[in-house]
Design an enzyme around this catalytic site. Sequence first.
Site, short mmCIF file in Angstrom:
data_model
loop_
_atom_site.label_atom_id
_atom_site.label_comp_id
_atom_site.label_asym_id
_atom_site.label_seq_id
_atom_site.Cartn_x
_atom_site.Cartn_y
_atom_site.Cartn_z
N GLU A 218 0.81 -1.22 0.00
CA GLU A 218 0.00 0.00 0.00
C GLU A 218 0.85 1.27 0.00
O GLU A 218 0.44 2.30 0.55
CB GLU A 218 -0.96 0.01 1.20
CG GLU A 218 -2.02 -1.10 1.14
CD GLU A 218 -3.05 -0.99 2.25
OE1 GLU A 218 -2.72 -0.46 3.31
OE2 GLU A 218 -4.17 -1.44 2.04
N GLU B 58 -7.12 -7.29 -0.86
CA GLU B 58 -7.78 -7.09 0.44
C GLU B 58 -9.22 -6.66 0.23
O GLU B 58 -9.48 -5.50 -0.10
CB GLU B 58 -7.05 -6.05 1.30
CG GLU B 58 -5.70 -6.49 1.80
CD GLU B 58 -5.10 -5.52 2.81
OE1 GLU B 58 -5.84 -4.64 3.33
OE2 GLU B 58 -3.88 -5.61 3.07
#
Length: 832
Positions: A183, A252
């Site tokens: 991320e 995710e």
Amino acid sequence: MASLLEKTCTLAIILAILFCSSLATEVTHDGRALIINGERKIILSGSIHYPRSTPEMWPDLIRKAKDGGLDAIETYVFWNAHEPVRRQYDFNGNNDLIRFIKTIQDAGLYAILRIGPYACAEWNYGGFPVWLHNLPGIELRTANKVFMDEMKIFTTLIVDMAKEEKLFASQGGPIILAQIENEYGNIMAPYGDAGKAYIDWCANMAVSQNIGVPWIMCQQSDAPQPMINTCNGWYCHDFTPNNPNSPKMWTENWTGWFTNWGGKLPHRTAEDVAYSVARFFQTGGTLQNYYMYHGGTNFGRTSGGPYIATSYDYDAPLDEYGNLNQPKWGHLEQLHSALHSIEKILTYGDVIKTNMGNSVDVTKYSYKNVSACFISNDNTTNDATVLLEGQNFTVPAWSVSILADCKNEVYNTAKVNTQTSIMVTKSNEAEDEPSSLQWSWRGEHILKSIFHGRGSFDAHGLLEQKAVTNDSSDYLWYITSVNLDKKDIIWSNDMRIRVNSSGHVLHIYVNGQNLGYEYGKTGLYNINSFEKKIKLKPGKNVIALLSATVGLKNYDSYFDMVPTGITGPVELLGIRGDVTVIKNLTLHTWSYSTGLQGLDHDMLFSERSLFSTKWRPSSGNFRTNTTLTWYKTTFKPPLGTDPVVVDLTGMGKGAAWVNGMSLGRYWPTFAADKDGCSLDPCDYRGKYDSNKCVYNCGKPTQTLYHVPRSFLRDDKNTLVLFEEFGGNPSQVNFKTVTIGGACRKAYEGNTLELSCNGKAISDVKFASFGNPQGECGSFQKGSCEGVNDAHTILRQACVGKEKCSVDVTENVFGAADNCVNKVKRLAVEIVC
């Protein structure tokens, strides 16, 4: 000529190479899908973090994931768990990564290894060891040689361990994907050109590892080739990879959300999770991973934050203890079955998309004269009727229907056709708790040297807590002394101390007297400015400040630079009427001592502690509701095999151990706000975020703490509590978590199945065929009813059995003539 031995050795080598090659799995990809051994695949995956459970739990968790229709298990690798001290490694117990991956392999599933090694994951310091922060010249997550050298050393260590055990698919192992960084694109901008250089270096370093399977980067829109960039979030159907040869992957899909101390409990409905998955595959998705599939427990000091709770349940399909979270687990299992049934069509078929207006879309996949269709209705209020290939299909608001042959609906995300399990806690039948628990206690021993102004070392001014402790403890003493006489300009009858702190908790001692504590309650949970009235004496006065952290920050740009501890200023105030005289102690000489004597040095929680015998019995002067106090008791393990929890109601804040093994931090006095909870039932329609569908208003965030069965012995067990704020253990008791009942609705034409998860169904609390109203726990008969008594039918079919099923038809329940123009269904609630 070669000898017979040489020929034999050569033949053996050739055979070994051929054997290994035959076991190898080739993993490649194109723009449509991952390609495994030449076949495009749909991959349904779920995150299970090995340190958040125990090795004894892993096989059952992974089996339930496989039974739920998953193809793969995904996990982060937690650097600070494995290298808490530089070049000192730990791969034992819960940290046995290799054993975990082999357990996945034994179950016949793939593995996705997110090496990072930055994890975030609501894990302490994002998974980085704090010693990194303290290396000279280091800057984390940027083009900094000191950091990149350390990152490469650890990444290579993990890769080499996996290679040695032949765990990559290219070696015949289960690992089909690996991830580098995590991320970074979300927080990259402030790092500028150095951030871009760093992400390019990450890609090159990863490729140089030669693992034989693809690498991924999540949330990295500029991921360099050959990295595959992937999506994280609540919904990823609008995500498009940055390269046409990269498949559309979702690393995710947040099945719920994490919990903060003082926070409400989040809930994401089964309907909405299913909707997000179906929309993703409708729009060309190929790999989807649930974060989390099993959340588990933040044992020890692993929770990040600050203020991330010990429970990491995450409202996942498997709850914190490993139980099926129904209906979420079952509803998704049925979705997985539907998706797998059309795998070939989705990954090889031609695609036709049709916008029907009013937020309704039809997507048709066709392959070799076989078709599959998705009908999505993104409208948040209105159902839609869609004419498709000569048939009308009603699609509820905010749902997706899957038609395996474009003619028959096999699944709709809003129509939950699985039971809702009612989980309850039961008292420990092995003992009459809590009255049977006999407690002993002792106060935390604060060294006299601290109250005399001496720590382990001195420094000019206030030091940042991470720099001193290296995160070896939550606690750090800041100690200084002040010499005053009654002629001092600050002297008055109204004297105060004011402390500005970036720590999360602060205890104040002046001349050996405890003046109380304070903790951060909002925002970043820093204390900021704390002021307390004090009494000083002529001469030397010793001020000892105990700073405590509750999980280090784990996310954001430069999160590692957020200070912890007492940052100052620290001031004495003399108040005379309208005049305030300030004496600044910030630049004084301060003495420092890391940790608490009983916790970090004597280790009173350990059964091997040399100091564990000096406890006082509960008779006589039993100390309760005082700060820095230890409690100990023994107990028998609860009977059976159900998961065990300890209820710490009555305690304040601290840490708990069973038989020397950490259950994590506890804080049952920290309650959520009284306002802001959702109506029950929560409306699944519309976009979800962590503020939607929250509950537990006005109640403690967490009172129950998981005690894995593997922590327990068959006979006597020991519970040790370190109480920081002050509590009373008289209410503490052990319980088991079990299924207490179940509910289910099923529409006419389906089969209704119910189960007590291995226990016998003891009663049928409610049953009605027609148009019953309400939700689980509050069912009521509607305006129409079948002529046969549904309650009697269900009692005969279910009571005394571990599971039962009944066809939902008028042949079974009788005609319901007064249900004209109403969709008939059966609603049942059982007691286990």
